[in-house]
Design an enzyme around this catalytic site. Structure first.
Site, mmCIF file in Angstrom:
data_model
loop_
_atom_site.group_PDB
_atom_site.id
_atom_site.type_symbol
_atom_site.label_atom_id
_atom_site.label_comp_id
_atom_site.label_asym_id
_atom_site.label_seq_id
_atom_site.Cartn_x
_atom_site.Cartn_y
_atom_site.Cartn_z
ATOM 1 N N ASP A 55 12.144 46.198 11.848
ATOM 2 C CA ASP A 55 13.106 47.264 11.930
ATOM 3 C C ASP A 55 13.836 48.109 10.515
ATOM 4 O OD1 ASP A 55 15.270 48.780 12.655
ATOM 5 O OD2 ASP A 55 16.089 47.004 14.118
ATOM 6 N N ASN A 81 6.979 56.615 8.772
ATOM 7 C CA ASN A 81 6.786 57.423 9.973
ATOM 8 C C ASN A 81 8.174 57.087 10.765
ATOM 9 O OD1 ASN A 81 5.118 58.650 12.188
ATOM 10 N ND2 ASN A 81 5.523 56.799 12.798
ATOM 11 N N SER A 127 9.975 66.895 9.079
ATOM 12 C CA SER A 127 9.785 67.737 10.448
ATOM 13 C C SER A 127 10.268 69.095 9.648
ATOM 14 C CB SER A 127 11.049 67.369 11.382
ATOM 15 O OG SER A 127 10.878 68.509 12.299
ATOM 16 N N ALA A 178 22.108 66.316 14.239
ATOM 17 C CA ALA A 178 21.805 64.951 13.129
ATOM 18 C C ALA A 178 20.499 64.951 12.991
ATOM 19 C CB ALA A 178 22.264 63.854 13.920
ATOM 20 N N TYR A 179 19.397 65.107 13.650
ATOM 21 C CA TYR A 179 18.055 65.098 13.594
ATOM 22 C C TYR A 179 17.937 66.094 12.388
ATOM 23 C CZ TYR A 179 12.960 65.063 14.088
ATOM 24 O OH TYR A 179 11.543 64.815 13.817
ATOM 25 N N VAL A 181 19.639 67.389 9.876
ATOM 26 C CA VAL A 181 20.185 66.995 8.730
ATOM 27 C C VAL A 181 19.529 65.696 8.271
ATOM 28 C CG1 VAL A 181 22.300 66.089 7.558
ATOM 29 C CG2 VAL A 181 22.458 67.879 9.244
ATOM 30 N N LYS A 183 16.290 64.936 8.531
ATOM 31 C CA LYS A 183 14.775 65.492 7.850
ATOM 32 C C LYS A 183 15.187 66.450 6.694
ATOM 33 C CE LYS A 183 12.438 63.310 10.899
ATOM 34 N NZ LYS A 183 11.473 62.076 10.551
ATOM 35 N N VAL A 214 4.378 67.604 18.466
ATOM 36 C CA VAL A 214 3.117 66.571 19.050
ATOM 37 C C VAL A 214 3.834 65.917 20.379
ATOM 38 C CG1 VAL A 214 2.341 64.734 18.519
ATOM 39 C CG2 VAL A 214 2.687 66.414 16.582
ATOM 40 N N ARG A 215 2.806 66.100 21.169
ATOM 41 C CA ARG A 215 3.116 65.232 22.555
ATOM 42 C C ARG A 215 3.038 63.583 22.346
ATOM 43 N NH1 ARG A 215 -1.239 68.638 23.679
ATOM 44 N NH2 ARG A 215 -2.697 67.209 23.497
HETATM 45 P P1 NAP Z 1 7.756 58.167 18.900
HETATM 46 O O1 NAP Z 1 6.838 58.507 19.894
HETATM 47 O O2 NAP Z 1 9.235 58.374 19.560
HETATM 48 O O3 NAP Z 1 7.842 57.095 18.043
HETATM 49 C C1 NAP Z 1 8.779 56.713 17.059
HETATM 50 C C2 NAP Z 1 8.498 55.441 16.346
HETATM 51 O O4 NAP Z 1 9.509 55.186 15.430
HETATM 52 C C3 NAP Z 1 8.148 54.342 17.284
HETATM 53 O O5 NAP Z 1 7.003 53.477 16.907
HETATM 54 C C4 NAP Z 1 9.668 53.527 17.348
HETATM 55 O O6 NAP Z 1 9.494 52.387 17.564
HETATM 56 C C5 NAP Z 1 9.943 53.776 15.809
HETATM 57 N N1 NAP Z 1 11.146 53.298 15.373
HETATM 58 C C6 NAP Z 1 12.526 54.127 15.635
HETATM 59 N N2 NAP Z 1 13.310 53.448 15.334
HETATM 60 C C7 NAP Z 1 12.922 52.629 14.451
HETATM 61 C C8 NAP Z 1 13.486 51.487 13.434
HETATM 62 N N3 NAP Z 1 14.778 51.382 13.481
HETATM 63 N N4 NAP Z 1 12.728 50.763 12.974
HETATM 64 C C9 NAP Z 1 11.377 50.931 12.923
HETATM 65 N N5 NAP Z 1 10.873 51.689 13.801
HETATM 66 C C10 NAP Z 1 11.530 52.470 14.531
HETATM 67 O O7 NAP Z 1 7.998 59.556 18.076
HETATM 68 P P2 NAP Z 1 6.870 60.401 17.040
HETATM 69 O O8 NAP Z 1 6.705 61.594 17.945
HETATM 70 O O9 NAP Z 1 5.629 59.474 17.209
HETATM 71 O O10 NAP Z 1 7.369 60.602 15.937
HETATM 72 C C11 NAP Z 1 6.820 59.902 14.474
HETATM 73 C C12 NAP Z 1 7.733 60.533 13.449
HETATM 74 O O11 NAP Z 1 7.320 62.019 13.365
HETATM 75 C C13 NAP Z 1 9.146 60.840 13.403
HETATM 76 O O12 NAP Z 1 9.721 60.629 12.180
HETATM 77 C C14 NAP Z 1 9.516 62.030 13.886
HETATM 78 O O13 NAP Z 1 10.714 62.391 13.531
HETATM 79 C C15 NAP Z 1 8.421 62.770 13.294
HETATM 80 N N6 NAP Z 1 8.062 64.082 13.721
HETATM 81 C C16 NAP Z 1 7.599 64.234 15.101
HETATM 82 C C17 NAP Z 1 7.317 65.439 15.947
HETATM 83 C C18 NAP Z 1 7.009 65.673 17.297
HETATM 84 O O14 NAP Z 1 7.018 66.570 17.820
HETATM 85 N N7 NAP Z 1 6.742 64.411 17.954
HETATM 86 C C19 NAP Z 1 7.707 66.671 14.987
HETATM 87 C C20 NAP Z 1 8.132 66.398 13.798
HETATM 88 C C21 NAP Z 1 8.316 65.350 13.196
HETATM 89 P P3 NAP Z 1 9.923 51.728 19.137
HETATM 90 O O15 NAP Z 1 8.809 51.662 19.830
HETATM 91 O O16 NAP Z 1 10.345 50.201 18.683
HETATM 92 O O17 NAP Z 1 11.022 52.572 19.545
#
Ligand code: NAP
Length: 258
Positions: A55, A81, A127, A178-179, A181, A183, A214-215
């Site tokens: 965590d 990530n 992001s 907040a998101y 800020v 990033k 991303v999906r």
């Molecule tokens: P996601 O499917 O919501 O996955 C987020 C991951 O972060 C999950 O594994 C979650 O774990 C983990 N997480 C959250 N809080 C945590 C903590 N305190 N300690 C450890 N792990 C934690 O999101 P995603 O889309 O794959 O996003 C991955 C990264 O890409 C993020 O940094 C996001 O901001 C960035 N991003 C995503 C997009 C998009 O369109 N999806 C666009 C730009 C940037 P749990 O399963 O335990 O919750």
């Protein structure tokens, strides 16, 4: 065999980053807040993968990762990530988002820094939402100050949370996201870390990646990109050769202005 640590690797983009690195012949520590989901992710991956509970919000959890890694090996790749995008906007959302997306990434970085091998790579998954134009002119000027250091940026991020708590964030020029800020902070700190690392004899490169929309659970079903497409640039940055860049934000393997 090189070792990579990927945070939030149980699902979404992090899972695909772990898959790509394992396919590249790297031993991947697949971390997740829940050990059960880290194990489940490892079962779905080929290669040398180790599940680990992490965590990023917890000093104790990060210390436990460091103890495990120090016992076994050094670290060649860190992919920060893990991230959250909470619904709504208030002081609690601001605090939690900055804590995980900015402070959490740095907590892991700081803890692993002594373990980084020569030629290590750090990738911060940021992001395009972290566009610094979202800041008012005075904040933007402070963010862009070339003399801004880690301590100054940490204080800048805390000021955002304090301004939201005090109900004056809009007046002070912060966006109501907040998101965004968090990033902006993550991309800016990538520049600062790269500059610090330039003085480190280990030739460590540190870059940020925007995966695009991303999906995933975060991005939703309508997003145009698959998690594997989102993972492409972070994986590419994790495998950069020694002559590669440092301190930049990349999207689709190209540096982008932010
Ligand atoms: P996601 O499917 O919501 O996955 C987020 C991951 O972060 C999950 O594994 C979650 O774990 C983990 N997480 C959250 N809080 C945590 C903590 N305190 N300690 C450890 N792990 C934690 O999101 P995603 O889309 O794959 O996003 C991955 C990264 O890409 C993020 O940094 C996001 O901001 C960035 N991003 C995503 C997009 C998009 O369109 N999806 C666009 C730009 C940037 P749990 O399963 O335990 O919750």
């Amino acid at each position: 065999m090189k070792t990579a640590v990927v945070t939030g690797a149980n699902r979404g983009i992090g899972f695909e980053i772990a898959r790509g690195l394992a396919r590249a012949g790297i031993a991947v520590v697949v971390t997740s807040r829940s050990l059960a989901s880290a194990k489940e992710a490892c079962e779905a991956l080929d290669g040398t993968v180790t599940p680990w509970e992490l965590d990023v919000d917890s000093d104790e959890s990060v210390s436990s990762l460091v103890r495990m890694l120090a016992d076994r090996r050094s670290v060649d790749i860190l992919v920060n990530n893990a991230g959250i995008a909470l619904d709504g906007f208030d002081a609690e959302v601001a605090r939690r988002t900055i804590d995980t997306n900015y402070v959490g990434a740095l907590r892991v970085y700081d803890a692993l820094l002594p373990l980084f091998a020569t030629g290590a790579r750090v990738v911060n998954v940021s992001s395009g939402m972290g566009d610094r134009d979202k800041l008012g002119a005075r904040l933007r000027e402070r963010l862009d100050d070339p003399a801004l250091d880690r301590r100054g940026l940490d204080a800048f991020m805390r000021e955002f949370v304090a301004d939201v708590e005090a109900g004056r964030h809009a007046q002070r020029g912060w966006p109501s996201s907040a998101y965004s800020v968090s990033k902006i902070g993550l991309t800016r700190v990538t520049q600062i870390l790269a500059a610090e690392l330039a003085a480190d004899p280990r030739r460590i490169l540190c870059n940020a990646a925007c995966p695009g929309w991303v999906r995933t659970d975060m991005g939703g079903r309508s997003a145009p990109r698959s998690p594997a497409q989102g993972a492409d640039t972070p994986i590419w940055l994790a495998l950069l050769e020694d002559s590669g860049p440092s301190g930049l934000l990349f999207r689709d393997r190209r540096p982008v202005d932010w």
